[in-house]
Design a protein around this motif. Structure first.
Motif, PDB file in Angstrom:
ATOM      1  N   LYS A  86       0.811  -1.208   0.000  1.00  8.68           N
ATOM      2  CA  LYS A  86       0.000   0.000   0.000  1.00  8.68           C
ATOM      3  C   LYS A  86       0.845   1.260   0.000  1.00  8.68           C
ATOM      4  CE  LYS A  86      -4.034  -1.965   2.356  1.00  8.68           C
ATOM      5  NZ  LYS A  86      -4.906  -1.839   3.565  1.00  8.68           N
ATOM      6  N   SER A  87       1.877   1.272   0.833  1.00 10.39           N
ATOM      7  CA  SER A  87       2.689   2.483   0.937  1.00 10.39           C
ATOM      8  C   SER A  87       4.060   2.154   1.504  1.00 10.39           C
ATOM      9  CB  SER A  87       2.006   3.522   1.840  1.00 10.39           C
ATOM     10  OG  SER A  87       1.907   3.042   3.174  1.00 10.39           O
ATOM     11  N   VAL A  88       4.997   3.074   1.272  1.00  8.51           N
ATOM     12  CA  VAL A  88       6.355   2.959   1.801  1.00  8.51           C
ATOM     13  C   VAL A  88       6.734   4.298   2.401  1.00  8.51           C
ATOM     14  CG1 VAL A  88       8.777   2.545   1.255  1.00  8.51           C
ATOM     15  CG2 VAL A  88       7.011   1.200   0.116  1.00  8.51           C
ATOM     16  N   ALA A  89       7.388   4.284   3.541  1.00  8.51           N
ATOM     17  CA  ALA A  89       7.826   5.520   4.189  1.00  8.51           C
ATOM     18  C   ALA A  89       9.194   5.306   4.825  1.00  8.51           C
ATOM     19  CB  ALA A  89       6.814   5.959   5.253  1.00  8.51           C
ATOM     20  N   ARG A  90       9.918   6.384   4.998  1.00  5.12           N
ATOM     21  CA  ARG A  90      11.211   6.320   5.691  1.00  5.12           C
ATOM     22  C   ARG A  90      10.977   6.121   7.183  1.00  5.12           C
ATOM     23  NH1 ARG A  90      15.721   7.920   2.896  1.00  5.12           N
ATOM     24  NH2 ARG A  90      15.341   8.757   0.807  1.00  5.12           N
ATOM     25  N   THR A  91      11.929   5.516   7.854  1.00  2.00           N
ATOM     26  CA  THR A  91      11.907   5.405   9.312  1.00  2.00           C
ATOM     27  C   THR A  91      13.044   6.267   9.858  1.00  2.00           C
ATOM     28  OG1 THR A  91      13.493   3.578   9.568  1.00  2.00           O
ATOM     29  CG2 THR A  91      11.216   2.986   9.001  1.00  2.00           C
ATOM     30  N   PRO A  92      13.113   6.417  11.167  1.00  7.17           N
ATOM     31  CA  PRO A  92      14.229   7.185  11.737  1.00  7.17           C
ATOM     32  C   PRO A  92      15.580   6.515  11.541  1.00  7.17           C
ATOM     33  CG  PRO A  92      12.416   7.013  13.295  1.00  7.17           C
ATOM     34  CD  PRO A  92      12.129   6.054  12.188  1.00  7.17           C
ATOM     35  N   ILE A  93      15.604   5.268  11.113  1.00  3.72           N
ATOM     36  CA  ILE A  93      16.851   4.523  10.956  1.00  3.72           C
ATOM     37  C   ILE A  93      17.295   4.588   9.497  1.00  3.72           C
ATOM     38  CG2 ILE A  93      17.968   2.284  11.224  1.00  3.72           C
ATOM     39  CD1 ILE A  93      15.753   1.611  13.266  1.00  3.72           C
ATOM     40  N   PRO A  94      18.452   5.176   9.197  1.00  2.45           N
ATOM     41  CA  PRO A  94      18.928   5.265   7.805  1.00  2.45           C
ATOM     42  C   PRO A  94      18.973   3.898   7.133  1.00  2.45           C
ATOM     43  CG  PRO A  94      20.290   6.607   9.250  1.00  2.45           C
ATOM     44  CD  PRO A  94      19.408   5.795  10.145  1.00  2.45           C
ATOM     45  N   GLY A  95      18.389   3.831   5.941  1.00  2.96           N
ATOM     46  CA  GLY A  95      18.424   2.603   5.176  1.00  2.96           C
ATOM     47  C   GLY A  95      17.320   1.609   5.488  1.00  2.96           C
ATOM     48  N   LEU A  96      16.479   1.905   6.492  1.00  4.50           N
ATOM     49  CA  LEU A  96      15.382   1.023   6.857  1.00  4.50           C
ATOM     50  C   LEU A  96      14.074   1.713   6.506  1.00  4.50           C
ATOM     51  CD1 LEU A  96      14.763  -1.743   8.259  1.00  4.50           C
ATOM     52  CD2 LEU A  96      14.330  -0.411  10.339  1.00  4.50           C
ATOM     53  N   PHE A  97      13.206   1.025   5.765  1.00  5.97           N
ATOM     54  CA  PHE A  97      11.969   1.622   5.275  1.00  5.97           C
ATOM     55  C   PHE A  97      10.753   0.894   5.831  1.00  5.97           C
ATOM     56  CE2 PHE A  97      15.305   2.578   2.322  1.00  5.97           C
ATOM     57  CZ  PHE A  97      15.076   3.904   1.962  1.00  5.97           C
ATOM     58  N   GLU A  98       9.733   1.670   6.146  1.00  4.81           N
ATOM     59  CA  GLU A  98       8.457   1.125   6.606  1.00  4.81           C
ATOM     60  C   GLU A  98       7.620   0.773   5.392  1.00  4.81           C
ATOM     61  OE1 GLU A  98       4.595   3.443   7.284  1.00  4.81           O
ATOM     62  OE2 GLU A  98       5.773   3.725   9.102  1.00  4.81           O
ATOM     63  N   VAL A  99       7.056  -0.443   5.385  1.00  7.79           N
ATOM     64  CA  VAL A  99       6.245  -0.909   4.267  1.00  7.79           C
ATOM     65  C   VAL A  99       4.892  -1.372   4.806  1.00  7.79           C
ATOM     66  CG1 VAL A  99       6.093  -2.501   2.317  1.00  7.79           C
ATOM     67  CG2 VAL A  99       8.332  -1.689   3.090  1.00  7.79           C
ATOM     68  N   SER A 100       3.811  -0.804   4.264  1.00 13.02           N
ATOM     69  CA  SER A 100       2.467  -1.180   4.681  1.00 13.02           C
ATOM     70  C   SER A 100       1.910  -2.199   3.694  1.00 13.02           C
ATOM     71  CB  SER A 100       1.553   0.048   4.735  1.00 13.02           C
ATOM     72  OG  SER A 100       0.213  -0.324   5.008  1.00 13.02           O
ATOM     73  N   VAL A 101       1.589  -3.391   4.204  1.00 15.02           N
ATOM     74  CA  VAL A 101       1.081  -4.488   3.367  1.00 15.02           C
ATOM     75  C   VAL A 101      -0.131  -5.112   4.050  1.00 15.02           C
ATOM     76  CG1 VAL A 101       1.619  -6.655   2.200  1.00 15.02           C
ATOM     77  CG2 VAL A 101       3.434  -4.986   2.594  1.00 15.02           C
ATOM     78  N   GLY A 102      -1.280  -5.004   3.403  1.00 17.81           N
ATOM     79  CA  GLY A 102      -2.471  -5.676   3.917  1.00 17.81           C
ATOM     80  C   GLY A 102      -2.824  -5.344   5.348  1.00 17.81           C
ATOM     81  N   GLY A 103      -2.680  -4.087   5.748  1.00 16.77           N
ATOM     82  CA  GLY A 103      -3.017  -3.689   7.113  1.00 16.77           C
ATOM     83  C   GLY A 103      -1.921  -3.942   8.122  1.00 16.77           C
TER      84      GLY A 103
END
Length: 254
Positions: A55-72
């Motif tokens: 659904k979406s991707v966002a940066r996290t406070p940790i360099p190189g680590l990304f938040e990924v929203s999948v199916g809730g």
């Protein structure tokens, strides 16, 4: 495909769980125009396959680590999706704030104003000034526990819109139809949920399409369990929350 990833354990989570940081407004704004996020989304989608849409991707406070929203759900991945972290929480060790939980709550907000309240029945206590919606299955024991909570003297000045959401099988379908087709839906609902009085057999001509539509709506909103409580500001409270927790949440409503 997502189930296969959930089954794996990732040692990198321990590192993520002890990094102190917070999401910032500037980071959120950057997410909207950052081409890197499109590359991450594409990489993760390729790994997961089409059965688990990202659904979406966002940066996290940790360099190189990304938040990924999948199916809730929220998972974490590196830029090339060579590694993912699934089933864990990102914690700010300074504030003890669960960043994963906070983000998941934000991503799963529901526009209360757009809920089809005509497909629910209403229960008012006190002046009814605080509004919630509840997706509930008549055979769910936790839903029955929550109804008892609503009846308790600790909860007042609330309007409850109940959406019949039969997810536990054919008998839940039958009972939902009987409740929806009753002349006094609220009374029959309370008689069954609190008094264990079986709902009357509905007329054959009764149209329970609104209940079927609620079932489709629940899936669209990714409501995976009952009861699911929706506050008027869009936040969700999963499960039969205790009276104290519900009152605390209601007190924060504007």
């Amino acid at each position: 495909m997502l189930q296969r990833y959930r089954a794996a354990a990732f040692a990198g989570f321990a590192l993520a769980a002890v990094c102190a940081a917070t999401f910032t407004a500037s980071a959120v704004a950057q997410n909207k125009s950052d081409a890197t996020l499109d590359r991450v989304k594409s990489a993760v989608q390729t790994k997961l396959g089409d059965d688990a849409p990202v659904k979406s991707v966002a940066r996290t406070p940790i360099p190189g680590l990304f938040e990924v929203s999948v199916g809730g759900e929220i998972m974490y991945a590196d830029e090339k999706a060579q590694y993912v972290i699934l089933g864990g929480n990102l914690i700010d060790t300074k504030t003890r704030r669960n960043l994963t939980e906070a983000r998941q709550s934000e991503l799963n907000r529901i526009d209360f104003a757009k809920l089809p309240l005509d497909r629910s029945f209403k229960y008012v206590k006190g002046n009814g000034s605080r509004k919630i919606a509840v997706f509930s299955d008549p055979n769910c024991p936790y839903c029955k526990r929550f109804e008892a909570t609503l009846k308790s003297s600790k909860i007042d000045n609330v309007t409850v819109y109940t959406f019949l959401y039969p997810v536990l099988g054919p008998d839940s379908d039958a009972k939902s139809k009987a409740i929806w087709c009753a002349p006094d839906r609220l009374k029959v609902w309370h008689d069954w949920m609190i008094g264990e009085k079986t709902p009357p057999t509905p007329a054959a001509s009764c149209d329970d399409k609104p209940v079927k539509d609620n079932f489709a709506l629940g899936h669209q909103l990714n409501i995976t369990g009952t009861p699911t409580i929706v506050l008027s500001d869009g936040r969700r409270l999963p499960g039969a929350v205790p009276a104290e927790e519900l009152e605390k949440a209601l007190a924060t409503l504007k």
